[in-house]
Design a protein around this motif. Structure first.
Motif, PDB file in Angstrom:
ATOM      1  N   ARG A 185      25.513 -29.877 -37.170  1.00 26.81           N
ATOM      2  CA  ARG A 185      26.903 -29.963 -36.749  1.00 26.81           C
ATOM      3  C   ARG A 185      27.005 -29.741 -35.246  1.00 26.81           C
ATOM      4  O   ARG A 185      26.196 -29.043 -34.642  1.00 26.81           O
ATOM      5  N   GLY A 186      28.047 -30.296 -34.668  1.00 30.74           N
ATOM      6  CA  GLY A 186      28.313 -30.061 -33.254  1.00 30.74           C
ATOM      7  C   GLY A 186      27.281 -30.714 -32.342  1.00 30.74           C
ATOM      8  O   GLY A 186      26.626 -31.703 -32.680  1.00 30.74           O
ATOM      9  N   LEU A 187      27.137 -30.122 -31.165  1.00 33.58           N
ATOM     10  CA  LEU A 187      26.252 -30.664 -30.132  1.00 33.58           C
ATOM     11  C   LEU A 187      25.466 -29.527 -29.506  1.00 33.58           C
ATOM     12  O   LEU A 187      26.004 -28.441 -29.262  1.00 33.58           O
ATOM     13  N   ALA A 188      24.193 -29.788 -29.265  1.00 36.81           N
ATOM     14  CA  ALA A 188      23.332 -28.836 -28.569  1.00 36.81           C
ATOM     15  C   ALA A 188      22.792 -29.501 -27.313  1.00 36.81           C
ATOM     16  O   ALA A 188      22.285 -30.629 -27.365  1.00 36.81           O
ATOM     17  N   VAL A 189      22.942 -28.808 -26.183  1.00 38.37           N
ATOM     18  CA  VAL A 189      22.408 -29.291 -24.906  1.00 38.37           C
ATOM     19  C   VAL A 189      21.231 -28.393 -24.544  1.00 38.37           C
ATOM     20  O   VAL A 189      21.405 -27.183 -24.370  1.00 38.37           O
ATOM     21  N   ALA A 190      20.030 -28.987 -24.449  1.00 42.34           N
ATOM     22  CA  ALA A 190      18.810 -28.211 -24.192  1.00 42.34           C
ATOM     23  C   ALA A 190      18.262 -28.557 -22.818  1.00 42.34           C
ATOM     24  O   ALA A 190      18.169 -29.735 -22.447  1.00 42.34           O
ATOM     25  N   ILE A 191      17.890 -27.518 -22.077  1.00 42.83           N
ATOM     26  CA  ILE A 191      17.275 -27.684 -20.754  1.00 42.83           C
ATOM     27  C   ILE A 191      15.862 -27.125 -20.832  1.00 42.83           C
ATOM     28  O   ILE A 191      15.671 -25.957 -21.171  1.00 42.83           O
ATOM     29  N   ASP A 192      14.870 -27.965 -20.515  1.00 41.22           N
ATOM     30  CA  ASP A 192      13.467 -27.541 -20.501  1.00 41.22           C
ATOM     31  C   ASP A 192      12.999 -27.443 -19.057  1.00 41.22           C
ATOM     32  O   ASP A 192      13.044 -28.425 -18.305  1.00 41.22           O
ATOM     33  N   LEU A 193      12.545 -26.248 -18.687  1.00 40.99           N
ATOM     34  CA  LEU A 193      12.038 -26.020 -17.338  1.00 40.99           C
ATOM     35  C   LEU A 193      10.534 -25.790 -17.410  1.00 40.99           C
ATOM     36  O   LEU A 193      10.055 -25.026 -18.259  1.00 40.99           O
ATOM     37  N   PRO A 194       9.746 -26.458 -16.550  1.00 39.09           N
ATOM     38  CA  PRO A 194       8.290 -26.306 -16.589  1.00 39.09           C
ATOM     39  C   PRO A 194       7.844 -24.919 -16.175  1.00 39.09           C
ATOM     40  O   PRO A 194       8.624 -24.118 -15.649  1.00 39.09           O
ATOM     41  N   ALA A 195       6.561 -24.642 -16.403  1.00 37.43           N
ATOM     42  CA  ALA A 195       6.027 -23.316 -16.104  1.00 37.43           C
ATOM     43  C   ALA A 195       6.196 -22.970 -14.636  1.00 37.43           C
ATOM     44  O   ALA A 195       6.356 -21.795 -14.290  1.00 37.43           O
ATOM     45  N   ALA A 196       6.161 -23.954 -13.741  1.00 39.84           N
ATOM     46  CA  ALA A 196       6.307 -23.676 -12.308  1.00 39.84           C
ATOM     47  C   ALA A 196       7.692 -23.124 -11.988  1.00 39.84           C
ATOM     48  O   ALA A 196       7.870 -22.415 -10.997  1.00 39.84           O
ATOM     49  N   ALA A 197       8.690 -23.439 -12.828  1.00 43.86           N
ATOM     50  CA  ALA A 197      10.038 -22.981 -12.573  1.00 43.86           C
ATOM     51  C   ALA A 197      10.417 -21.817 -13.475  1.00 43.86           C
ATOM     52  O   ALA A 197      11.525 -21.318 -13.420  1.00 43.86           O
ATOM     53  N   ALA A 198       9.500 -21.396 -14.355  1.00 44.16           N
ATOM     54  CA  ALA A 198       9.806 -20.332 -15.291  1.00 44.16           C
ATOM     55  C   ALA A 198       8.743 -19.248 -15.176  1.00 44.16           C
ATOM     56  O   ALA A 198       7.551 -19.531 -15.121  1.00 44.16           O
ATOM     57  N   SER A 199       9.160 -18.010 -15.143  1.00 45.31           N
ATOM     58  CA  SER A 199       8.197 -16.916 -15.036  1.00 45.31           C
ATOM     59  C   SER A 199       8.724 -15.688 -15.759  1.00 45.31           C
ATOM     60  O   SER A 199       9.920 -15.385 -15.661  1.00 45.31           O
ATOM     61  N   GLU A 200       7.848 -15.005 -16.469  1.00 43.91           N
ATOM     62  CA  GLU A 200       8.227 -13.779 -17.147  1.00 43.91           C
ATOM     63  C   GLU A 200       7.982 -12.592 -16.216  1.00 43.91           C
ATOM     64  O   GLU A 200       6.994 -12.556 -15.482  1.00 43.91           O
ATOM     65  N   ILE A 201       8.832 -11.637 -16.253  1.00 45.54           N
ATOM     66  CA  ILE A 201       8.645 -10.415 -15.456  1.00 45.54           C
ATOM     67  C   ILE A 201       7.934  -9.381 -16.334  1.00 45.54           C
ATOM     68  O   ILE A 201       8.354  -9.127 -17.451  1.00 45.54           O
TER      69      ILE A 201
END
Length: 456
Positions: free
Chosen positions: A440-456
């Motif tokens: 149901r409804g709509l889902a908008v998903a954004i995938d960011l590569p590892a270069a733009a994502a980092s865990e603290i």
């Protein structure tokens, strides 16, 4: 065309010199091989001639008796089988002595020269005949050899040369291919550089060290890139200037509408509709201004920092809490990512636009979920609702500028998702649309590569 610096070279000249140099080198190698084979075959021919002369002398002393008549040849059968040159002694036009392989009549009945060669056909065989006459012109010696022997030598020579010639041709082809490929590499390199150009990269191609033949193409492409950049800059300036200039009068109109609402309560309905239109126009102007600012930015120029994600999502929820309460909607957060290495202001714009769309089109009482999860080495941010959703055909057009889903009954500029897409592209990510929870409804998903994502 203006003069170019001396670091340019001619592609045609290089190809010509390479092919000529390779051909001459291989031709000299081939000539050396042919000379060696020819020398060996020539020695073989002369050796055969010496052997034939020996057999001829042997035949002259054993095939004839003291009266010059043909003797019994059975004892010399082996020698006769080896004999390939035959002779005749002709006196006054008659053969008075000959080898067994020679005919009883002269090879050549009338020969005017003192000596020389002639070609004759005997019993269907072509022979090469050498004739020499005596000083008194009465007698002559005629020596004949079958042409088949010469053909055999040529065939043997061809057989010996076939493999070296084929090998040299193959080597020539490989060498030419290798050097021509190296000489024409600037063409493929330039084509790759042009193909890698994006709408954000309109820098001119560098012509340093390029062959002279490519300079007109590079000049033409650079001219096109310059004109395109000028046109895009003019368009962006116009959009930014127009949007900026419109903000002040739109704000003034909105203030006057609010004043009229207070002064004329009886016109509240009409003035409220006017106020909504003004707000929509103001939102459109703000969106145009945002796009005008985003378009010229390149990904490598983007300022990024490590942004704690959970507080940012909570701020987004608080900013939309009032609007959600008015529609009876709820906004939940499920954050499984500690931090993202992004531009914080742009990420706020992305979340604000996605939540605004979900509230606007999800319908009254919808449930909105903001979720952040790791997918292997990719960070996924998604905003989903359980509203009426969007058809598969319309999903493909959601990021088109000014596109709005028909029949939704909601206002809007049609630029929100275009802004989201542009920001995601600047971060090297991708944007996807799919059905929401339980289809149901709509889902908008954004995938960011590892270069733009980092865990603290």
């Amino acid at each position: 065309m203006p003069d170019r610096p001396g670091d340019h070279y001619s592609l045609r000249r290089r190809l010509l010199l390479v092919i000529l140099g390779t051909s001459i080198a291989l031709w000299m190698a081939g000539l050396s091989i042919v000379a060696q084979i020819g020398w060996r075959e020539t020695n073989a021919v002369f050796d055969d001639a010496l052997k034939e002369s020996g057999y001829l002398i042997m035949a002259a002393t054993t095939d004839w008796n003291e009266r010059g008549l043909h003797a019994d040849r059975s004892a010399n059968a082996g020698a006769e089988r080896k004999l390939e040159i035959h002779y005749q002694i002709v006196v006054d036009g008659k053969v008075v002595q000959r080898t067994a392989g020679a005919p009883a009549i002269p090879y050549i009945a009338s020969f005017r020269k003192k000596k020389g060669f002639a070609n004759v056909v005997v019993d269907g065989r072509k022979l090469r005949v050498f004739v020499t006459r005596s000083a008194d012109q009465r007698s002559m010696v005629q020596v004949g050899q079958d042409y088949e022997k010469r053909y055999d030598i040529l065939l043997e020579l061809a057989e010996h040369l076939a493999f070296p010639a084929a090998a040299l041709l193959l080597l020539l082809g490989l060498a030419s291919w290798f050097f021509i490929r190296r000489a024409t590499r600037p063409i493929s390199d330039t084509a790759t550089r042009i193909a890698q150009k994006s709408r954000d990269d309109l820098t001119l191609l560098d012509d340093a060290g390029q062959p002279a033949e490519l300079l007109p193409i590079i000049d033409a492409v650079n001219g096109m890139l310059g004109r395109l950049d000028a046109a895009m800059q003019a368009e962006r300036r116009f959009t930014a200037d127009a949007a900026h200039e419109l903000r002040t009068p739109m704000a003034g109109v909105q203030m006057h509408v609010q004043l009229l609402q207070r002064q004329h309560p009886g016109l509240a309905g009409s003035l409220q509709k006017l106020r909504q239109d003004v707000e929509r126009s103001t939102s459109l102007v703000d969106s145009l201004l945002a796009l005008a600012r985003l378009d010229p930015i390149a990904s490598h120029d983007l300022v990024r920092s490590s942004v704690p994600l959970a507080p940012l999502l909570e701020d987004t929820v608080r900013a939309h809490q009032e609007a959600a309460a008015q529609r009876g909607a709820t906004i939940g957060v499920d954050c499984g990512i500690d931090a993202l290495f992004v531009n914080p202001d742009m990420l706020r714009v992305v979340l604000r636009n996605l939540v605004d769309n979900a509230l606007r089109y999800g319908g009254p009482g919808c449930k909105i979920t903001i979720r952040a999860r790791w997918l292997e080495d990719t960070a996924r941010l998604s905003v989903s609702d359980d509203g009426p959703g969007v058809s598969a055909d319309d999903r493909e057009r959601l990021t088109e500028r000014f596109f709005r889903v028909l029949g939704s009954g909601q206002g809007g500029s049609g630029l929100g998702l275009s802004i989201v897409k542009r920001i995601v592209e600047l971060h090297g990510g991708s944007l996807q649309f799919c059905a929401g929870p339980d289809g149901r409804g709509l889902a908008v998903a954004i995938d960011l590569p590892a270069a733009a994502a980092s865990e603290i």
